[in-house]
Design a protein around this motif. Structure first.
Motif, mmCIF file in Angstrom:
data_model
loop_
_atom_site.group_PDB
_atom_site.id
_atom_site.type_symbol
_atom_site.label_atom_id
_atom_site.label_comp_id
_atom_site.label_asym_id
_atom_site.label_seq_id
_atom_site.Cartn_x
_atom_site.Cartn_y
_atom_site.Cartn_z
ATOM 1 N N LEU A 179 24.198 -11.467 -30.859
ATOM 2 C CA LEU A 179 23.657 -12.648 -31.533
ATOM 3 C C LEU A 179 23.265 -13.703 -30.508
ATOM 4 O O LEU A 179 22.270 -14.418 -30.692
ATOM 5 N N ALA A 180 24.016 -13.775 -29.422
ATOM 6 C CA ALA A 180 23.683 -14.735 -28.362
ATOM 7 C C ALA A 180 22.313 -14.445 -27.760
ATOM 8 O O ALA A 180 21.553 -15.372 -27.444
ATOM 9 N N ASP A 181 21.977 -13.148 -27.609
ATOM 10 C CA ASP A 181 20.650 -12.784 -27.098
ATOM 11 C C ASP A 181 19.549 -13.251 -28.049
ATOM 12 O O ASP A 181 18.502 -13.749 -27.623
ATOM 13 N N ILE A 182 19.769 -13.066 -29.348
ATOM 14 C CA ILE A 182 18.776 -13.467 -30.349
ATOM 15 C C ILE A 182 18.593 -14.981 -30.344
ATOM 16 O O ILE A 182 17.463 -15.482 -30.366
ATOM 17 N N ILE A 183 19.693 -15.700 -30.291
ATOM 18 C CA ILE A 183 19.616 -17.160 -30.253
ATOM 19 C C ILE A 183 18.895 -17.619 -28.995
ATOM 20 O O ILE A 183 18.051 -18.532 -29.032
ATOM 21 N N LYS A 184 19.191 -16.971 -27.872
ATOM 22 C CA LYS A 184 18.536 -17.325 -26.612
ATOM 23 C C LYS A 184 17.028 -17.140 -26.704
ATOM 24 O O LYS A 184 16.246 -17.989 -26.244
ATOM 25 N N ASP A 185 16.586 -16.020 -27.319
ATOM 26 C CA ASP A 185 15.149 -15.786 -27.483
ATOM 27 C C ASP A 185 14.506 -16.866 -28.358
ATOM 28 O O ASP A 185 13.423 -17.378 -28.041
ATOM 29 N N CYS A 186 15.161 -17.204 -29.456
ATOM 30 C CA CYS A 186 14.600 -18.204 -30.374
ATOM 31 C C CYS A 186 14.481 -19.564 -29.700
ATOM 32 O O CYS A 186 13.462 -20.264 -29.845
ATOM 33 N N LEU A 187 15.485 -19.951 -28.953
ATOM 34 C CA LEU A 187 15.445 -21.238 -28.267
ATOM 35 C C LEU A 187 14.393 -21.232 -27.157
ATOM 36 O O LEU A 187 13.726 -22.247 -26.915
ATOM 37 N N ALA A 188 14.222 -20.084 -26.484
ATOM 38 C CA ALA A 188 13.184 -19.986 -25.457
ATOM 39 C C ALA A 188 11.793 -20.118 -26.069
ATOM 40 O O ALA A 188 10.898 -20.759 -25.497
ATOM 41 N N MET A 189 11.602 -19.513 -27.253
ATOM 42 C CA MET A 189 10.329 -19.671 -27.956
ATOM 43 C C MET A 189 10.119 -21.121 -28.350
ATOM 44 O O MET A 189 9.000 -21.652 -28.262
ATOM 45 N N THR A 231 21.372 -21.098 -46.512
ATOM 46 C CA THR A 231 20.919 -21.651 -47.794
ATOM 47 C C THR A 231 19.685 -20.879 -48.227
ATOM 48 O O THR A 231 18.676 -20.896 -47.520
ATOM 49 N N ASP A 232 19.776 -20.208 -49.362
ATOM 50 C CA ASP A 232 18.673 -19.399 -49.871
ATOM 51 C C ASP A 232 18.194 -18.422 -48.793
ATOM 52 O O ASP A 232 18.934 -17.563 -48.377
ATOM 53 N N ASN A 233 16.967 -18.584 -48.312
ATOM 54 C CA ASN A 233 16.400 -17.669 -47.324
ATOM 55 C C ASN A 233 16.345 -18.290 -45.932
ATOM 56 O O ASN A 233 15.481 -17.936 -45.114
ATOM 57 N N VAL A 234 17.263 -19.189 -45.636
ATOM 58 C CA VAL A 234 17.273 -19.897 -44.356
ATOM 59 C C VAL A 234 18.664 -19.837 -43.738
ATOM 60 O O VAL A 234 19.661 -20.070 -44.415
ATOM 61 N N ILE A 235 18.722 -19.500 -42.440
ATOM 62 C CA ILE A 235 19.966 -19.579 -41.670
ATOM 63 C C ILE A 235 19.824 -20.756 -40.704
ATOM 64 O O ILE A 235 18.860 -20.815 -39.932
ATOM 65 N N HIS A 236 20.771 -21.665 -40.752
ATOM 66 C CA HIS A 236 20.734 -22.847 -39.888
ATOM 67 C C HIS A 236 21.543 -22.580 -38.629
ATOM 68 O O HIS A 236 22.767 -22.479 -38.664
ATOM 69 N N PHE A 237 20.830 -22.449 -37.501
ATOM 70 C CA PHE A 237 21.452 -22.272 -36.197
ATOM 71 C C PHE A 237 21.411 -23.602 -35.437
ATOM 72 O O PHE A 237 20.601 -24.485 -35.760
ATOM 73 N N PRO A 238 22.235 -23.758 -34.424
ATOM 74 C CA PRO A 238 22.102 -24.944 -33.562
ATOM 75 C C PRO A 238 20.742 -24.945 -32.876
ATOM 76 O O PRO A 238 20.399 -24.014 -32.153
#
Length: 330
Positions: A179-189, A231-238
């Motif tokens: 999950l850390a890899d996925i979060i890292k990719d999203c933040l890099a984008m 919430t519904d179809n949304v995941i809230h990440f930092p």
């Protein structure tokens, strides 16, 4: 009721149109509501979008010495602008239909009957605007045009430039992904989709398969410290929100449904960028050539004897391409 009272045009005055739109329920759609909400929709009083009017990123400039010339804010040169193509749909209410409605009590139910038909025109127009908005996320609109042959072979094109791209280090369906890899990719984008005046409200758009993949990663790892919420179809990440976007639009040239987010793709977009959806001047004299989100009218025709109901709009979704980043993750 006599034939003389069957004047449907009286139900399409400016006041009647306004009252009807206020009466009909609000239409929801994911891309327009998320990327082009009401605050970013304007009535634009021209039929051509001038390049100088396109939204721009606000950047810092040098300060000047006292008494020196001001720093000029330059506009893009060399292009006349964009020509939005109109959306126009129609339905016939034939004389035989009217006779049937009279028998059912048209006098008492005229507004409800017309509301139902105009609502279909309105929803079709909105769905088409949503499809254009979805295509705009790629930086280019390429949408089928109905020409004289009605074969949809021509394409209406508007190119806004290249969006940002991100190369991930590890495929998201790799057995070793975390999950850390996925979060890292999203933040890099998100870092690539950031500008001086935007980037603090980041949404990452994925399709259903990718959303389920991320959910699986959340369930098998310790995530308490991240304070995630769903919430519904949304995941809230930092730092960002991950949105499940399963919507599609019909591609008339390819003759198939096309997903807004293709399989194996992820789109990160800064929602606080000045993305813009102007409604341009409608090519209709009865509309007084005005810029309106939606205009409807009724025109009497003779062969066959009927009233033709029209719905018209000329939307033009304009993305900030520097605020959008795509990645291939599978």
């Amino acid at each position: 009721m006599t034939i003389q009272t069957l004047d449907l045009a009286k139900y399409f005055s400016l006041d009647q149109n306004i009252t009807r739109l206020e009466r009909l329920p609000e239409i929801k759609s994911p891309i327009m509501d998320l990327i082009y909400p009401e605050t970013k929709r304007t009535n634009y009083p021209r039929s051509i979008i001038a390049v100088k009017d396109l939204p721009k990123e606000v950047k810092n400039v040098p300060v000047i010495q006292r008494g020196a010339q001001a720093v000029p804010l330059s506009d893009k040169k060399g292009a006349a602008g964009y020509e939005p193509f109109p959306i126009e749909v129609s339905m016939k209410l034939t004389a035989s239909d009217l006779n049937d409605l009279i028998a059912a009590g048209l006098t008492a139910n005229a507004d409800a009957e017309i509301d139902q038909k105009v609502d279909r025109l309105r929803k079709t127009t909105h769905a088409t605007t949503e499809a254009l908005a979805a295509q705009s996320l790629t930086g280019k609109i390429q949408y089928s045009v109905r020409g004289a042959l009605a074969d949809h072979s021509e394409l209406y094109t508007a190119d806004f430039g290249a969006t940002k791209t991100h190369a991930i280090a590890k495929l998201w369906n790799d057995g070793a992904i975390t999950l850390a890899d996925i979060i890292k990719d999203c933040l890099a984008m998100g870092d690539k989709a950031r500008g001086n005046s935007f980037g603090n409200n980041l949404a990452v758009l994925v399709n259903s398969d990718t959303f389920n993949l991320v959910i699986a990663q959340i369930l098998k790892q310790q995530t308490g410290a991240l304070n995630l919420s769903v919430t519904d179809n949304v995941i809230h990440f930092p730092g960002f929100t991950l949105h499940r976007l399963a919507s599609t639009y019909y591609d008339y040239k390819a003759k198939q449904e096309t997903p807004v987010i293709p399989s194996g793709k992820v789109c990160a977009i800064a929602l606080d960028a000045p993305h813009w959806l102007p409604y341009c001047a409608i090519d209709d004299i009865d509309a007084q050539l005005a810029p309106l989100p939606f205009f409807s009218k009724a025109v009497k025709i003779e062969n066959p004897s009927a009233w033709e109901l029209y719905g018209k709009s000329k939307p033009f979704p304009v993305p900030i391409v520097d605020a959008i980043c795509w990645a291939s993750i599978l």
